[in-house]
Scaffold this active site. Structure first.
Site, PDB file in Angstrom:
ATOM      1  N   ARG A  56     -11.830   9.694   3.690  1.00  0.00           N
ATOM      2  CA  ARG A  56     -13.212   9.228   3.576  1.00  0.00           C
ATOM      3  C   ARG A  56     -13.866   9.117   4.939  1.00  0.00           C
ATOM      4  O   ARG A  56     -15.049   9.379   5.107  1.00  0.00           O
ATOM      5  CB  ARG A  56     -13.258   7.871   2.861  1.00  0.00           C
ATOM      6  CG  ARG A  56     -13.109   7.967   1.361  1.00  0.00           C
ATOM      7  CD  ARG A  56     -13.381   6.645   0.690  1.00  0.00           C
ATOM      8  NE  ARG A  56     -12.478   5.594   1.138  1.00  0.00           N
ATOM      9  CZ  ARG A  56     -12.560   4.322   0.782  1.00  0.00           C
ATOM     10  NH1 ARG A  56     -13.514   3.941  -0.039  1.00  0.00           N
ATOM     11  NH2 ARG A  56     -11.693   3.436   1.216  1.00  0.00           N
ATOM     12  N   LYS A  60     -10.702   7.860  11.170  1.00  0.00           N
ATOM     13  CA  LYS A  60      -9.420   7.219  10.908  1.00  0.00           C
ATOM     14  C   LYS A  60      -8.264   8.210  10.971  1.00  0.00           C
ATOM     15  O   LYS A  60      -7.115   7.825  11.170  1.00  0.00           O
ATOM     16  CB  LYS A  60      -9.444   6.539   9.531  1.00  0.00           C
ATOM     17  CG  LYS A  60     -10.328   5.302   9.473  1.00  0.00           C
ATOM     18  CD  LYS A  60     -10.206   4.608   8.132  1.00  0.00           C
ATOM     19  CE  LYS A  60     -11.042   3.336   8.091  1.00  0.00           C
ATOM     20  NZ  LYS A  60     -10.930   2.633   6.789  1.00  0.00           N
ATOM     21  N   LEU A  81     -14.102  10.156  -3.463  1.00  0.00           N
ATOM     22  CA  LEU A  81     -13.807  10.279  -4.893  1.00  0.00           C
ATOM     23  C   LEU A  81     -15.017   9.970  -5.774  1.00  0.00           C
ATOM     24  O   LEU A  81     -15.096  10.428  -6.915  1.00  0.00           O
ATOM     25  CB  LEU A  81     -12.649   9.357  -5.279  1.00  0.00           C
ATOM     26  CG  LEU A  81     -11.259   9.790  -4.787  1.00  0.00           C
ATOM     27  CD1 LEU A  81     -10.257   8.659  -4.990  1.00  0.00           C
ATOM     28  CD2 LEU A  81     -10.798  11.040  -5.526  1.00  0.00           C
ATOM     29  N   ALA A 101      -4.614   9.133  -3.195  1.00  0.00           N
ATOM     30  CA  ALA A 101      -5.648   8.145  -2.903  1.00  0.00           C
ATOM     31  C   ALA A 101      -5.803   7.146  -4.038  1.00  0.00           C
ATOM     32  O   ALA A 101      -5.790   7.507  -5.214  1.00  0.00           O
ATOM     33  CB  ALA A 101      -6.990   8.844  -2.651  1.00  0.00           C
ATOM     34  N   LYS A 193      -4.531   1.405 -12.043  1.00  0.00           N
ATOM     35  CA  LYS A 193      -3.538   2.483 -12.117  1.00  0.00           C
ATOM     36  C   LYS A 193      -3.283   2.900 -13.569  1.00  0.00           C
ATOM     37  O   LYS A 193      -3.166   4.090 -13.869  1.00  0.00           O
ATOM     38  CB  LYS A 193      -2.229   2.047 -11.467  1.00  0.00           C
ATOM     39  CG  LYS A 193      -2.323   1.740  -9.990  1.00  0.00           C
ATOM     40  CD  LYS A 193      -2.912   2.896  -9.185  1.00  0.00           C
ATOM     41  CE  LYS A 193      -2.014   4.107  -9.131  1.00  0.00           C
ATOM     42  NZ  LYS A 193      -2.548   5.167  -8.239  1.00  0.00           N
ATOM     43  N   PRO A 216       6.111   5.337  -8.193  1.00  0.00           N
ATOM     44  CA  PRO A 216       6.886   4.709  -7.119  1.00  0.00           C
ATOM     45  C   PRO A 216       7.140   3.237  -7.413  1.00  0.00           C
ATOM     46  O   PRO A 216       6.293   2.549  -7.991  1.00  0.00           O
ATOM     47  CB  PRO A 216       5.982   4.857  -5.878  1.00  0.00           C
ATOM     48  CG  PRO A 216       4.867   5.772  -6.294  1.00  0.00           C
ATOM     49  CD  PRO A 216       4.744   5.626  -7.770  1.00  0.00           C
ATOM     50  N   VAL A 219       7.262   0.605  -2.120  1.00  0.00           N
ATOM     51  CA  VAL A 219       7.530   1.552  -1.043  1.00  0.00           C
ATOM     52  C   VAL A 219       7.626   0.803   0.283  1.00  0.00           C
ATOM     53  O   VAL A 219       6.772  -0.023   0.608  1.00  0.00           O
ATOM     54  CB  VAL A 219       6.428   2.619  -0.960  1.00  0.00           C
ATOM     55  CG1 VAL A 219       6.753   3.632   0.143  1.00  0.00           C
ATOM     56  CG2 VAL A 219       6.269   3.332  -2.300  1.00  0.00           C
ATOM     57  N   SER A 231       2.219  -2.569   0.450  1.00  0.00           N
ATOM     58  CA  SER A 231       3.539  -2.701  -0.154  1.00  0.00           C
ATOM     59  C   SER A 231       4.544  -3.324   0.814  1.00  0.00           C
ATOM     60  O   SER A 231       5.447  -4.060   0.400  1.00  0.00           O
ATOM     61  CB  SER A 231       4.049  -1.344  -0.637  1.00  0.00           C
ATOM     62  OG  SER A 231       4.172  -0.428   0.437  1.00  0.00           O
TER      63      SER A 231
END
Length: 366
Positions: A56, A60, A81, A101, A193, A216, A219, A231
């Site tokens: 985006r 960065k 998105l 993403a 999600k 996952p 992580v 995470s």
């Protein structure tokens, strides 16, 4: 033979040819400045693939360019998105797409009409973003497979009677209504999600897109990002006592009966493995090890002092349910890192980044 099966076999043939020709395939990675996304870009480049990394904010990505070392095999695209058509250029000419993403909203405090706010400001945009990307993939005739990054937050070890299942596999999804009613720590992320993945598979089935989902667990391990990944903050919350992430760790434990971990390198290898395997289909849990809270505390304490009284042990003294990665292992995937290595490397990286005080490793609890 269906178009999807033909595409799956075609991709496998291309991958085999690519191996002999210095990996001439091109893959797109969304969310390339995130924890998994940044490491996945690095892993793909190390294998010799061409990579389209979407971000985006291109600024960065500037810090990561020297780490990725992509030279002429890496292109960075600005994409959002929420903007229709924003990913068209990024996925153009790509053989496969990794949709990593995601929004990391865990909760909403101080909002009136909270359910309406979450639906309109978090869930609807998350679903729209996923569909915008898949529409771009559908328009780009070159894309043969999409690997979607889901989350263990979509899985529960409890059955409809709240009893522990002996085995937890990809079918053990959390019910949306249950998440809405309970609103446990991290509930907004769970809904995001769940609903995004559901919409992704529905769109893929309706538009003949070969979609595979990887799930996952927590992580951890080293990271390339300047900020500490969420995470990792969750995993280390027994050390830091973080008031935002500590309750999330317990919400995970309450839902699964244990904390299940996977190393960042293993989860990225699993993404690529599922892209490469023609036989891959549906959803795949990626879990290297599980441990109860007391065992997690012991492993953390070996690396950094903590107040074990912070951890309220569950009634069970052993893992009540196996978080099964059998489907992924049966396909041929092998894990490289175990529980102790994951925690050790996570603490090491956080000390290096100044998130944990290096003097605390041999001192008293801070």
């Amino acid at each position: 033979m269906s178009k999807r099966n033909s595409a799956r076999e075609g991709l496998m043939e291309q991958l085999e040819l690519g191996t002999k020709r210095d990996r001439t395939l091109t893959f797109c990675v969304t969310g390339a400045t995130g924890y998994v996304g940044s490491w996945l870009v690095k892993s793909l480049l190390q294998r010799g693939y061409m990579v389209h990394a979407t971000v985006r904010d291109p600024e960065k990505a500037s810090r990561l360019l020297s780490i990725w070392r992509g030279e002429n095999r890496l292109k960075v695209f600005k994409a959002d998105l929420q903007e229709d058509g924003s990913f068209d250029e990024a996925v153009k000419g790509c053989n496969g797409v990794f949709h990593v993403a995601t929004s990391m909203e865990f909760g909403v405090l101080g909002k009136s009409n909270i359910e309406s706010y979450v639906q309109l400001n978090i869930l609807d945009p998350a679903i729209k973003g996923t569909l915008n990307l898949l529409k771009a993939c559908s328009r780009a005739k070159s894309v043969k497979r999409v690997v979607y990054t889901s989350s263990i937050s979509t899985i529960t070890a409890k059955d409809n009677t709240e009893k522990w299942r002996t085995m937890v596999d990809e079918s053990c999804q959390v019910h949306v209504d249950h998440v809405w009613s309970m609103k446990a720590s991290g509930w907004v992320y769970v809904l995001s999600k769940l609903l995004s993945e559901e919409a992704a598979f529905r769109f893929a089935n309706e538009n003949d897109i070969d979609l595979v989902s990887i799930i996952p667990t927590t992580v951890a391990g080293p990271f390339l990002t300047p900020n500490i990944p969420a995470s990792v903050r969750v995993l280390l919350s027994p050390i830091t006592g973080d008031p935002e992430f500590y309750p999330i760790l317990f919400a995970v434990n309450s839902r699964l009966g244990s904390i299940s971990l996977v190393h960042i390198e293993d989860i990225c290898n699993a993404h690529i493995f599922l892209m490469e395997q023609a036989a891959a289909k549906g959803r795949y849990i990626c879990s290297a090890n599980s441990c109860v809270m007391s065992e997690l505390a012991n492993h953390l304490a070996l690396e950094y002092p903590l107040n074990k009284q912070r951890i309220c042990e569950e009634h069970h003294g052993s893992v009540p349910s196996e978080i099964s990665s059998k489907k992924l292992r049966d396909l041929g995937f092998e894990y490289k890192y175990g529980l102790g290595e994951i925690i050790q490397q996570t603490v090491d990286c956080c000390v290096q980044h100044g998130f944990l005080d290096p003097s605390g490793r041999n001192g008293d609890f801070p």
